[in-house]
Design an enzyme around this catalytic site. Sequence first.
Site, PDB file in Angstrom:
ATOM      1  N   ALA A  40      45.122  36.234  46.313  1.00 36.99           N
ATOM      2  CA  ALA A  40      44.527  37.445  45.753  1.00 36.99           C
ATOM      3  C   ALA A  40      45.555  38.412  45.153  1.00 36.99           C
ATOM      4  CB  ALA A  40      43.718  38.154  46.836  1.00 36.99           C
ATOM      5  N   PHE A  94      42.537  40.884  50.045  1.00 38.14           N
ATOM      6  CA  PHE A  94      41.777  40.895  51.300  1.00 38.14           C
ATOM      7  C   PHE A  94      42.534  41.568  52.438  1.00 38.14           C
ATOM      8  CE2 PHE A  94      40.199  37.349  48.798  1.00 38.14           C
ATOM      9  CZ  PHE A  94      38.839  37.613  48.809  1.00 38.14           C
ATOM     10  N   HIS A 142      39.002  27.364  46.640  1.00 32.43           N
ATOM     11  CA  HIS A 142      37.904  28.099  47.272  1.00 32.43           C
ATOM     12  C   HIS A 142      36.717  28.291  46.348  1.00 32.43           C
ATOM     13  CE1 HIS A 142      40.909  29.955  50.412  1.00 32.43           C
ATOM     14  NE2 HIS A 142      40.630  28.692  50.636  1.00 32.43           N
ATOM     15  N   ASP A 172      56.635  42.591  43.197  1.00 32.71           N
ATOM     16  CA  ASP A 172      55.372  42.491  42.472  1.00 32.71           C
ATOM     17  C   ASP A 172      55.348  41.220  41.617  1.00 32.71           C
ATOM     18  OD1 ASP A 172      53.238  42.887  40.633  1.00 32.71           O
ATOM     19  OD2 ASP A 172      53.357  45.041  41.011  1.00 32.71           O
ATOM     20  N   VAL A 173      54.306  40.423  41.796  1.00 30.43           N
ATOM     21  CA  VAL A 173      54.206  39.168  41.020  1.00 30.43           C
ATOM     22  C   VAL A 173      54.121  39.408  39.521  1.00 30.43           C
ATOM     23  CG1 VAL A 173      53.176  37.653  42.760  1.00 30.43           C
ATOM     24  CG2 VAL A 173      51.704  39.123  41.390  1.00 30.43           C
TER      25      VAL A 173
HETATM   26  P1  OAD Z   1      45.365  38.138  51.114  1.00 30.04           P
HETATM   27  O1  OAD Z   1      44.707  39.449  50.842  1.00 30.04           O
HETATM   28  O2  OAD Z   1      45.323  37.621  52.494  1.00 30.04           O
HETATM   29  O3  OAD Z   1      46.896  38.243  50.685  1.00 30.04           O
HETATM   30  C1  OAD Z   1      47.249  38.797  49.454  1.00 30.04           C
HETATM   31  C2  OAD Z   1      48.714  39.169  49.520  1.00 30.04           C
HETATM   32  O4  OAD Z   1      49.116  39.584  48.229  1.00 30.04           O
HETATM   33  C3  OAD Z   1      48.999  40.318  50.474  1.00 30.04           C
HETATM   34  O5  OAD Z   1      49.888  39.881  51.475  1.00 30.04           O
HETATM   35  C4  OAD Z   1      49.659  41.392  49.572  1.00 30.04           C
HETATM   36  O6  OAD Z   1      50.807  41.964  50.157  1.00 30.04           O
HETATM   37  C5  OAD Z   1      50.061  40.617  48.353  1.00 30.04           C
HETATM   38  N1  OAD Z   1      50.012  41.345  47.084  1.00 30.04           N
HETATM   39  C6  OAD Z   1      49.062  42.176  46.613  1.00 30.04           C
HETATM   40  N2  OAD Z   1      49.337  42.595  45.371  1.00 30.04           N
HETATM   41  C7  OAD Z   1      50.525  42.014  45.041  1.00 30.04           C
HETATM   42  C8  OAD Z   1      51.366  42.055  43.895  1.00 30.04           C
HETATM   43  N3  OAD Z   1      51.046  42.760  42.805  1.00 30.04           N
HETATM   44  N4  OAD Z   1      52.514  41.329  43.929  1.00 30.04           N
HETATM   45  C9  OAD Z   1      52.868  40.611  45.017  1.00 30.04           C
HETATM   46  N5  OAD Z   1      52.114  40.524  46.118  1.00 30.04           N
HETATM   47  C10 OAD Z   1      50.960  41.216  46.137  1.00 30.04           C
HETATM   48  O7  OAD Z   1      44.776  37.111  50.062  1.00 30.04           O
HETATM   49  P2  OAD Z   1      44.837  35.511  50.107  1.00 30.04           P
HETATM   50  O8  OAD Z   1      46.085  35.049  50.731  1.00 30.04           O
HETATM   51  O9  OAD Z   1      44.501  35.041  48.759  1.00 30.04           O
HETATM   52  O10 OAD Z   1      38.962  33.321  51.191  1.00 30.04           O
HETATM   53  O11 OAD Z   1      43.630  35.212  51.077  1.00 30.04           O
HETATM   54  C11 OAD Z   1      43.241  33.898  51.329  1.00 30.04           C
HETATM   55  C12 OAD Z   1      41.749  33.782  51.459  1.00 30.04           C
HETATM   56  O12 OAD Z   1      41.247  34.722  52.408  1.00 30.04           O
HETATM   57  C13 OAD Z   1      40.986  34.134  50.198  1.00 30.04           C
HETATM   58  O13 OAD Z   1      40.900  33.060  49.314  1.00 30.04           O
HETATM   59  C14 OAD Z   1      39.630  34.496  50.721  1.00 30.04           C
HETATM   60  C15 OAD Z   1      40.072  35.353  51.871  1.00 30.04           C
HETATM   61  O14 OAD Z   1      39.139  35.534  52.874  1.00 30.04           O
HETATM   62  C16 OAD Z   1      37.874  32.838  50.554  1.00 30.04           C
HETATM   63  O15 OAD Z   1      37.355  33.396  49.606  1.00 30.04           O
HETATM   64  C17 OAD Z   1      37.365  31.559  51.125  1.00 30.04           C
END
Ligand code: OAD
Length: 246
Positions: A22, A33, A119, A233-234
């Site tokens: 995300a 999330f 997903h 930041d990505v």
């Molecule tokens: P998470 O919200 O768990 O992790 C997103 C990470 O991105 C966080 O650790 C932030 O620090 C980081 N982040 C945010 N903006 C950023 C930026 N601009 N640059 C660098 N890092 C940044 O999201 P996911 O890991 O994708 O499930 O979560 C995995 C799954 O949990 C999702 O696919 C979803 C959710 O419940 C389903 O939909 C099945």
Amino acid sequence: ERLDRLADAIEGADSTVALTGAGVSTASGIPDFRGEDGIWNAEFDPGDFRIERFLSDPAGFWVDRLELHEAMFPGEVGPNAAHEALATMESRGALDALITQNTDGLHAEAGSKELFELHGNANRVVCMDCGRKNDAAPVRERVREGERPPRCDCGGLVKPDVVLFGESLPEAIMAESRRRAEESDVFLAVGSSLTVEPAASLPRIAARDGLLAVCNLDPTPHDGVAEVVLREDVTEVLPALVDRLP
Ligand code: OAD
């Protein structure tokens, strides 16, 4: 510098694979999330979005799902510099596969081709009975107008075409992702907390005999096995990486 080292590794690699979460879409206006302003920290409870809940209370599920959708997509969204950079890497032969946990469809919109949506995709719905897939937008409109739960022409229950908590991932896509992770020489885990299995196991598999780079604002459980950790930041790191590629 760490980015130069990563660019060199990619240049010398037979296969480079990326896994996104995300965090690559926050710059597009979609909250993540578990980050600072994450969806699961706010007014939403992941327990409401489990498959068991969908099956036992599909009408209530869809009402909550509509609210979740409006929180995640407050307006028109499009790809950002991170999505564009990953698509550019692929077109220049520097990225062999892109595995994503995101359901927003923005990687495809940016032009990524060898894309594995682990997903699913929230822009679609799927019928639990006949398996037919359709656009999600008209179904959301029907729910808004009071059709709860929404049903397919065949009478079956319609579900967002995403993997809900408690559901297994599409087997073929997961198997292929695992294979790509195993074969990769360089694996980039970007914008993901790397906490949700089985996607979170992919960087660990890749790190066994390849270079793992993690780019994420918050620490992840895999930072310890990563050779390169960029807590940045990505949308800055990925374009900067593209600039360093031949
Ligand atoms: P998470 O919200 O768990 O992790 C997103 C990470 O991105 C966080 O650790 C932030 O620090 C980081 N982040 C945010 N903006 C950023 C930026 N601009 N640059 C660098 N890092 C940044 O999201 P996911 O890991 O994708 O499930 O979560 C995995 C799954 O949990 C999702 O696919 C979803 C959710 O419940 C389903 O939909 C099945």
